[in-house]
Design a protein around this motif. Structure first.
Motif, PDB file in Angstrom:
ATOM      1  N   SER A 313      59.556 -45.143  76.749  1.00 42.44           N
ATOM      2  CA  SER A 313      60.255 -46.182  77.499  1.00 42.44           C
ATOM      3  C   SER A 313      61.748 -46.178  77.174  1.00 42.44           C
ATOM      4  N   ALA A 316      63.438 -43.237  78.731  1.00 40.48           N
ATOM      5  CA  ALA A 316      63.638 -43.485  80.161  1.00 40.48           C
ATOM      6  C   ALA A 316      64.917 -44.280  80.403  1.00 40.48           C
ATOM      7  N   LEU A 329      61.630 -41.454  85.703  1.00 33.44           N
ATOM      8  CA  LEU A 329      60.329 -41.778  86.311  1.00 33.44           C
ATOM      9  C   LEU A 329      59.182 -41.256  85.443  1.00 33.44           C
ATOM     10  N   GLU A 330      59.311 -40.017  84.975  1.00 31.42           N
ATOM     11  CA  GLU A 330      58.225 -39.433  84.160  1.00 31.42           C
ATOM     12  C   GLU A 330      58.017 -40.211  82.869  1.00 31.42           C
ATOM     13  N   SER A 332      58.914 -43.350  82.122  1.00 28.52           N
ATOM     14  CA  SER A 332      58.410 -44.704  82.371  1.00 28.52           C
ATOM     15  C   SER A 332      56.915 -44.677  82.679  1.00 28.52           C
ATOM     16  N   SER A 333      56.481 -43.696  83.484  1.00 25.32           N
ATOM     17  CA  SER A 333      55.064 -43.592  83.815  1.00 25.32           C
ATOM     18  C   SER A 333      54.229 -43.266  82.577  1.00 25.32           C
ATOM     19  N   HIS A 354      58.087 -51.112  83.730  1.00 32.67           N
ATOM     20  CA  HIS A 354      58.049 -51.269  85.197  1.00 32.67           C
ATOM     21  C   HIS A 354      59.456 -51.391  85.770  1.00 32.67           C
ATOM     22  N   ARG A 356      62.281 -50.234  84.522  1.00 34.84           N
ATOM     23  CA  ARG A 356      63.007 -48.969  84.441  1.00 34.84           C
ATOM     24  C   ARG A 356      62.518 -47.977  85.491  1.00 34.84           C
ATOM     25  N   ARG A 357      61.200 -47.953  85.726  1.00 37.03           N
ATOM     26  CA  ARG A 357      60.713 -47.053  86.772  1.00 37.03           C
ATOM     27  C   ARG A 357      61.128 -47.554  88.150  1.00 37.03           C
ATOM     28  N   ASP A 373      57.048 -51.738  91.611  1.00 41.57           N
ATOM     29  CA  ASP A 373      57.227 -51.865  90.153  1.00 41.57           C
ATOM     30  C   ASP A 373      57.862 -53.203  89.804  1.00 41.57           C
TER      31      ASP A 373
END
Length: 408
Positions: A313, A316, A329-330, A332-333, A354, A356-357, A373
């Motif tokens: 996190s 990200a 994105l990667e 955060s997921s 959520h 950050r994504r 998100d």
């Protein structure tokens, strides 16, 4: 085909040339100016002004200013003399093309040199910031070590003084006991002598050691340890104790999953093999604005332990600052995958992941995905006013009533 500007004006002195080009209502940010020692171009679509200068000028000391509907170019002459014309008098298109290409090549080289200088300056600043941070950390470690050494020396001195005091007290007690024993023996000897003189027969009795001379053994005992039970405020019918326990177990396993036995990690310091220490170090770099160094630290921590969601996190967040949106994105997921099961203990972390994504999706202009998100984050923290405002702004963008800039 651009429209050539002919209603310009110019004035001169022995050392300078001043050119005024009307902008015809064009905004300042749309004006493109190219200035070299023998060629001037002011382009603001669909208008174009070109000047093939009569004499060379000093481009490094020249300047240009745009404002109040006019572009003003102040050119410093290399040779102090009065010009009869501003531009060369020729209709030779090949000559003008050669001058234009040569000037544009010089201008590109100048821009490249300035870009390299700026990049070198930024790298020097980052290096200085990194060295300063490392110096501060070294000073902090030295200070902690000095405090530990001083505390250890003080404790050792106190222990040695206590042991010396104990030995002296024991010696004094032994000497006093010996004196008492000698005095008692002398008294008994005198008493025996008097009894013999009086005709009495006295049986010598060997003195026995009194019970009080030997300290009694310590009594044994038990200490009862009581652990405070972990209380969950949720009602029993809605209890998520099992999920809470599963989350705590996963976190404990993640911290026990250290496996720094890769060859290139063997030379690291002891603290650099601790993901929690590396996370704090990366957080400091992030707070100082050194996002690239923070990413490098988080990368090392993730290589040591890939089960801590905070590392993904936080990385990200760094990628968002560096505009690496797909990497944001990667990460955060991945953080959201690790933040399971969803319990109160990881609610704040899930909210941040959520957001950050969602921010990365919005900066990629995927507003529908970003809205999902933000709505998920708002469902976790429904009273967050900033989340409410951002969610509404994204809805307005989707409906076409508002636009978002990259900074938003």
């Amino acid at each position: 085909m651009p429209l050539l500007v002919s209603d310009h004006s110019w004035t001169q002195t022995d050392s300078t040339v001043h050119i005024h080009v009307p902008l015809k209502g064009a905004r300042a940010e749309r004006v493109d100016i190219v200035s070299t020692d023998e060629y001037i171009k002011v382009h603001y679509p669909p208008y174009l002004f070109e000047a093939f200068l009569l004499e060379p000028v000093d481009d490094d000391r020249s300047s240009a200013k745009v404002g109040n509907g006019v572009a003003i170019l102040n050119l410093m002459k290399r040779n102090k003399k009065v010009w009869n014309h501003l531009t060369i008098n020729t209709d030779d298109k090949d000559l003008k093309k050669e001058i234009r290409e040569r000037a544009l090549l010089k201008y590109q080289e100048k821009l490249s040199s300035e870009s390299r200088s700026k990049k070198e300056k930024q790298q020097a600043e980052k290096k200085y910031a990194l060295e300063t941070m490392m110096k501060l950390e070294e000073e902090a470690r030295d200070s902690v070590q000095k405090t530990k050494d001083a505390e250890r020396a003080r404790t050792t001195a106190e222990l040695e003084a206590w042991q010396l005091r104990q030995r002296r007290e024991a010696e004094d007690e032994d000497e006093l006991r010996l004196q008492r024993h000698d005095l008692k023996a002398l008294t008994e000897k005198k008493e025996a002598g008097r009894n013999v003189k009086s005709g009495q027969i006295v049986k010598a009795v060997k003195p026995q050691k009194r019970r009080g001379d030997v300290p009694a053994p310590r009594r044994t005992g038990n200490i009862q340890v009581v652990f405070t039970p972990r209380v969950f405020p949720t009602a029993l019918r809605e209890s998520r104790v099992e999920e809470e326990e599963e989350w705590l177990r996963k976190q404990a396993e993640a911290r026990r999953a250290l496996n720094p036995d890769v060859d290139e990690l063997q030379d690291l310091k002891e603290e650099d093999r601790n993901p929690d220490f590396l996370k704090d170090k990366g957080d400091k770099y992030f707070a100082a604005g050194d996002f690239l160094s923070a990413v490098n630290v988080y990368n090392l921590a993730i290589r040591l332990n890939r089960q801590l969601p905070a590392l993904f996190s936080n990385r990200a967040a760094c990628h968002l600052k560096l505009r690496n949106l797909h990497k944001a994105l990667e990460d955060s997921s991945k953080a959201l995958d690790l933040l399971t099961p969803p319990v109160a203990a990881n609610a704040a972390a899930r909210t941040r992941a959520h957001v950050r994504r969602g921010s990365a999706f919005c900066q990629l202009q995927l507003y529908a995905e970003g809205l999902q998100d933000y709505q998920a984050a708002l469902k976790i923290d429904p009273h967050n006013e900033a989340l409410q405002d951002d969610t509404q702004r994204i809805r307005d963008v989707i409906q076409g009533t508002e636009t978002l800039s990259d900074s938003d």
